[in-house]
Design an enzyme around this catalytic site. Structure first.
Site, PDB file in Angstrom:
ATOM      1  N   GLN A 203       4.038   0.562   2.348  1.00  0.00           N
ATOM      2  CA  GLN A 203       4.224  -0.703   3.070  1.00  0.00           C
ATOM      3  C   GLN A 203       5.364  -1.475   2.410  1.00  0.00           C
ATOM      4  O   GLN A 203       5.339  -1.717   1.191  1.00  0.00           O
ATOM      5  CB  GLN A 203       2.930  -1.522   3.007  1.00  0.00           C
ATOM      6  CG  GLN A 203       1.799  -0.946   3.825  1.00  0.00           C
ATOM      7  CD  GLN A 203       1.983  -1.226   5.301  1.00  0.00           C
ATOM      8  OE1 GLN A 203       1.738  -2.321   5.763  1.00  0.00           O
ATOM      9  NE2 GLN A 203       2.424  -0.222   6.059  1.00  0.00           N
TER      10      GLN A 203
ATOM     11  N   ASP B  99       0.794  -1.235   0.000  1.00  0.00           N
ATOM     12  CA  ASP B  99       0.000   0.000   0.000  1.00  0.00           C
ATOM     13  C   ASP B  99       0.826   1.284   0.000  1.00  0.00           C
ATOM     14  O   ASP B  99       1.790   1.399   0.762  1.00  0.00           O
ATOM     15  CB  ASP B  99      -0.868   0.078   1.269  1.00  0.00           C
ATOM     16  CG  ASP B  99      -1.530  -1.220   1.641  1.00  0.00           C
ATOM     17  OD1 ASP B  99      -1.519  -2.155   0.845  1.00  0.00           O
ATOM     18  OD2 ASP B  99      -2.054  -1.287   2.764  1.00  0.00           O
TER      19      ASP B  99
ATOM     20  N   GLU C  51     -10.692  -2.336   4.014  1.00  0.00           N
ATOM     21  CA  GLU C  51      -9.349  -1.868   4.350  1.00  0.00           C
ATOM     22  C   GLU C  51      -9.127  -0.489   3.737  1.00  0.00           C
ATOM     23  O   GLU C  51      -9.765  -0.092   2.767  1.00  0.00           O
ATOM     24  CB  GLU C  51      -8.300  -2.838   3.801  1.00  0.00           C
ATOM     25  CG  GLU C  51      -8.429  -4.254   4.352  1.00  0.00           C
ATOM     26  CD  GLU C  51      -7.291  -5.161   3.887  1.00  0.00           C
ATOM     27  OE1 GLU C  51      -6.510  -5.613   4.734  1.00  0.00           O
ATOM     28  OE2 GLU C  51      -7.188  -5.420   2.673  1.00  0.00           O
TER      29      GLU C  51
ATOM     30  N   ARG D 279      -8.204  -1.105  11.418  1.00  0.00           N
ATOM     31  CA  ARG D 279      -6.904  -0.592  10.951  1.00  0.00           C
ATOM     32  C   ARG D 279      -7.009   0.468   9.858  1.00  0.00           C
ATOM     33  O   ARG D 279      -8.070   0.755   9.356  1.00  0.00           O
ATOM     34  CB  ARG D 279      -6.053  -1.755  10.450  1.00  0.00           C
ATOM     35  CG  ARG D 279      -6.655  -2.579   9.339  1.00  0.00           C
ATOM     36  CD  ARG D 279      -5.661  -3.675   8.939  1.00  0.00           C
ATOM     37  NE  ARG D 279      -6.153  -4.552   7.909  1.00  0.00           N
ATOM     38  CZ  ARG D 279      -6.849  -5.663   8.113  1.00  0.00           C
ATOM     39  NH1 ARG D 279      -7.137  -6.036   9.344  1.00  0.00           N
ATOM     40  NH2 ARG D 279      -7.248  -6.409   7.095  1.00  0.00           N
ATOM     41  N   ASP D 280      -5.824   0.982   9.509  1.00  0.00           N
ATOM     42  CA  ASP D 280      -5.604   1.891   8.382  1.00  0.00           C
ATOM     43  C   ASP D 280      -6.224   3.272   8.612  1.00  0.00           C
ATOM     44  O   ASP D 280      -7.106   3.723   7.850  1.00  0.00           O
ATOM     45  CB  ASP D 280      -6.120   1.280   7.068  1.00  0.00           C
ATOM     46  CG  ASP D 280      -5.605  -0.139   6.846  1.00  0.00           C
ATOM     47  OD1 ASP D 280      -4.522  -0.451   7.383  1.00  0.00           O
ATOM     48  OD2 ASP D 280      -6.277  -0.925   6.159  1.00  0.00           O
TER      49      ASP D 280
ATOM     50  N   SER E 298      -0.665   0.186   7.555  1.00  0.00           N
ATOM     51  CA  SER E 298      -0.972   1.399   6.777  1.00  0.00           C
ATOM     52  C   SER E 298      -1.526   2.546   7.612  1.00  0.00           C
ATOM     53  O   SER E 298      -2.122   2.356   8.663  1.00  0.00           O
ATOM     54  CB  SER E 298      -1.967   1.051   5.671  1.00  0.00           C
ATOM     55  OG  SER E 298      -1.295   0.317   4.684  1.00  0.00           O
TER      56      SER E 298
HETATM   57  N1  DQQ Z   1      -2.142  -3.810   3.958  1.00  0.00           N
HETATM   58  C1  DQQ Z   1      -1.668  -3.361   5.239  1.00  0.00           C
HETATM   59  C2  DQQ Z   1      -2.889  -3.231   6.106  1.00  0.00           C
HETATM   60  C3  DQQ Z   1      -3.968  -3.029   5.098  1.00  0.00           C
HETATM   61  C4  DQQ Z   1      -3.572  -3.933   3.998  1.00  0.00           C
HETATM   62  C5  DQQ Z   1      -0.700  -4.359   5.765  1.00  0.00           C
HETATM   63  C6  DQQ Z   1      -4.174  -3.599   2.657  1.00  0.00           C
HETATM   64  O1  DQQ Z   1      -2.767  -2.146   6.984  1.00  0.00           O
HETATM   65  O2  DQQ Z   1      -5.229  -3.284   5.637  1.00  0.00           O
HETATM   66  O3  DQQ Z   1       0.408  -4.462   4.903  1.00  0.00           O
HETATM   67  O4  DQQ Z   1      -3.416  -4.116   1.579  1.00  0.00           O
END
Ligand code: DQQ
Length: 461
Positions: free
Chosen positions: A36, A20, A194, A138-139, A81
Site C-alpha cells: 500500500q 500494508d 482487517e 475488504r482485504d 489491500s
Molecule cells: N489498510 C488498507 C486496507 C486495510 C488497511 C488501506 C489495514 O485495505 O484494511 O490502506 O492497514
C-alpha cells in the site's frame, strides 16, 4: 527528503508513504512484494500498489507502481489491500476497490509482473452478503482448494465484533458466500478485522488478522472443517504495538514467510517533514511449536548482510558493561540465563553518557520481556514507549536475536515472541551497546554481534 533514521536493510520505498504488504508471491523464482503506497505524500491517502522484486528476500529492486486508482472505476478512491494468486499460470491480483468497498481482479500477461490490466468485469464482488450489515468488507486473501477458489474477507458486525467472511468460486468471477469462517467478541478483539490470512501450517490452520481499533496483529491456530474455523490458540505476532497488517505466503522452498508493516513511532509532523513513512518488517519464517504456538524466525538469507564480527567469551555479567563495538545497523545474538539476577538484557543505540538508549530487558520474576524506547531520543517528536511481552522460560536460556537498523529495533526472543520498536536518536553518537543485569549476576552463554551491510547500492535508501 531527510535520510536520517532511514533503515538500511528493511524494505521501504524511495519516498512517501507505505503501509500494508500486499500480493506477496514468488513467481518463477522471483519474490514480489507489493505494498500500500501513497506516491504523493508521506501520509496515508490515494492508495496505490507499489512494487519491488528480489531474488533472495533481502535485496530489493524498486519497480514501477503496479496499480493506481482508475477515475470513474470501482477503485476510483483507492486500490486497497489484497493478494496475488497463480490462476492456472496467469498472475492475478485480487484487491479491494473503494468507495464503496468491493473486490476486484487484475491480471498480468508478462512474466515479470510489471504491467497489470484490470478486469473489465470488476467488481467481482460488488457488495456484502444480502441482509448483513458490516463494519468493513475488504482485504481479500484467496487460495485454491480442490477445484474451487476460496476467499476470506475482513469484516465485522456492528456492536458484536470482528468477523471473517468466507466465499467460494469456480472461476474467480462468480462468488458464493458460504458464511462466517469465524467471529470475535467486540470487547476482546475489536469491531472490525482487517487483512485476514488463512493457511495450513504444521497440520493445523492459522488465521492472521489485524483488528480495529487495536493496532495489533493477532493469530489464531486452530481447526478448519466444513467451512468453519475453530481457534484453539491465540497470540500476537509482535508485541511492540507498531506491527500491523501482516501477510504470509508460501515460497518455492515451501516456507511460510510473513512480512508486516512497521508503523512510525514519531509524530505525523515529524514523518511528513522527513518525506517518508512506513517500513516493512524483516521476512519472518513461520512454523508451529508442538503446543501450537506460532514461531517466527528471521529468514537465514539475512546472514549474507553480515560484515564485521565481534564475539564475547562465555562468563558472567552484572551491572552495566559497555561493549567494545557499536553501530546503527547490527545483528546481535545474545544467550544468557539469570544466575541470581532479577533482570538481564542489552541496551542499543546508546549514547556514551547513556542519556539516549533503547533497552531490551528480561524480568525474571515476572517472566516478561520488555523493549523500552522511552529514552531512545531526546527529540520530543519521537514517541517512545514501554512494550512488554509474556515469555515463560523453563529449562532454557533467554535467546535474543536482535536486528538494529537505524530507526528499527526488531527483537526475536526464543523464536516465539517478537517485539519491534521504532527509535529516532537525536545524537550522532547514540551507537553504543551495553550488557546489563540488575539485582545479581547473569550467565553469558553466547554473544555475537555483526555490523550489517545496506541492501541498497546507493545512498538513495
Ligand atoms: N489498510 C488498507 C486496507 C486495510 C488497511 C488501506 C489495514 O485495505 O484494511 O490502506 O492497514
Amino acid at each position: 527528503m531527510d535520510l536520517r533514521h532511514r533503515p538500511c536493510y528493511h524494505f521501504l520505498p524511495l519516498a512517501n508513504w507505505m503501509n500494508d504488504p500486499n500480493g506477496l508471491i514468488q513467481w518463477k523464482g522471483v519474490y514480489h512484494l507489493f505494498y500500500q503506497h501513497n506516491p504523493h505524500a508521506a501520509d496515508w491517502g490515494s492508495m496505490h500498489w507499489g512494487h519491488a522484486t528480489s531474488l533472495d528476500l533481502v535485496h530489493w529492486r524498486h519497480q514501477p507502481i503496479a496499480l493506481a486508482p482508475t477515475p470513474g472505476g470501482p477503485d476510483k478512491d483507492g486500490v486497497w489491500s489484497g493478494c496475488t494468486i497463480d490462476a492456472d499460470g496467469v498472475p492475478t491480483l485480487v484487491y479491494t476497490g473503494v468507495h464503496p468497498q468491493v473486490q476486484c481482479l487484475a491480471t498480468s500477461d508478462g512474466e515479470d509482473l510489471i504491467t497489470w490490466r484490470k478486469d473489465p468485469r470488476n467488481p467481482v464482488i460488488a457488495a456484502p452478503p444480502a441482509g448483513l450489515e458490516v463494519t468493513g468488507f475488504r482485504d481479500p486473501y484467496v487460495w485454491r482448494e480442490g477445484d474451487d477458489w476460496y476467499m476470506v474477507l475482513g469484516s465485522g458486525i456492528p456492536d458484536q465484533g470482528g468477523m471473517i467472511l468466507l466465499y467460494r468460486s469456480p472461476d474467480l468471477h462468480t462468488w458464493e458466500y458460504l458464511g462466517p469462517l469465524c467471529e470475535g467478541k467486540l470487547a476482546e478483539t475489536g469491531y472490525n478485522w482487517e487483512c485476514p490470512n488463512f493457511f495450513p501450517l504444521g497440520g493445523r490452520h492459522v488465521l492472521l488478522f489485524s483488528p480495529q481499533p487495536l493496532r495489533q496483529a493477532h493469530y489464531y491456530v486452530g481447526h478448519y472443517e466444513a467451512h468453519r474455523f475453530t481457534p484453539e490458540r491465540h497470540g500476537l505476532l509482535d508485541y511492540g504495538g507498531l506491527y500491523y497488517a501482516p501477510q504470509a505466503f508460501r515460497d518455492e522452498k515451501g516456507r511460510q514467510i510473513c512480512f508486516g508493516w512497521l508503523l512510525e513511532g514519531r509524530t505525523k509532523e515529524a514523518y511528513l517533514a522527513a518525506g517518508w513513512a512506513g517500513v516493512q518488517s524483516l521476512p519472518r519464517e513461520l512454523s508451529l511449536a508442538a503446543d501450537g504456538t506460532l514461531c517466527q524466525r528471521p529468514v537465514p538469507e539475512l546472514r549474507t548482510l553480515r560484515r564485521d564480527h565481534w564475539t564475547a567469551s562465555a562468563g558472567t555479567f552484572g551491572g552495566r558493561e559497555v561493549l567494545p563495538c557499536e553501530g546503527a545497523c547490527l545483528e546481535i545474538l545474545l544467550e544468557c540465563a539469570p544466575q541470581n539476577a532479577e533482570t538481564m538484557g542489552i541496551a542499543v543505540r546508546r549514547s556514551p553518557d547513556g542519556v539516549e538508549r533503547t533497552v531490551i530487558t528480561y524480568e525474571v520474576a515476572r517472566q516478561c520481556l520488555a523493549v523500552d524506547s522511552r529514552m531512545a531520543s531526546l527529540d520530543l517528536s519521537a514517541e517512545g514507549r514501554l512494550a512488554e511481552a509474556p515469555l515463560a522460560l523453563s529449562d532454557e536460556p533467554l535467546r535474543l536475536h536482535i536486528f538494529v537498523d537505524e530507526s528499527v529495533v526488531e527483537v526475536f526472543a526464543n523464536e516465539r515472541v517478537c517485539l519491534t520498536a521504532r527509535v529516532y536518536p537525536s545524537r550522532e553518537d547514540s551507537l553504543g551497546i551495553t550488557l546489563e543485569a540488575q539485582g545479581g549476576q547473569a550467565r553469558l552463554l553466547r554473544l555475537d554481534i555483526w555490523t550489517l551491510d545496506t541492501i541498497w547500492k546507493s545512498r538513495s535508501r
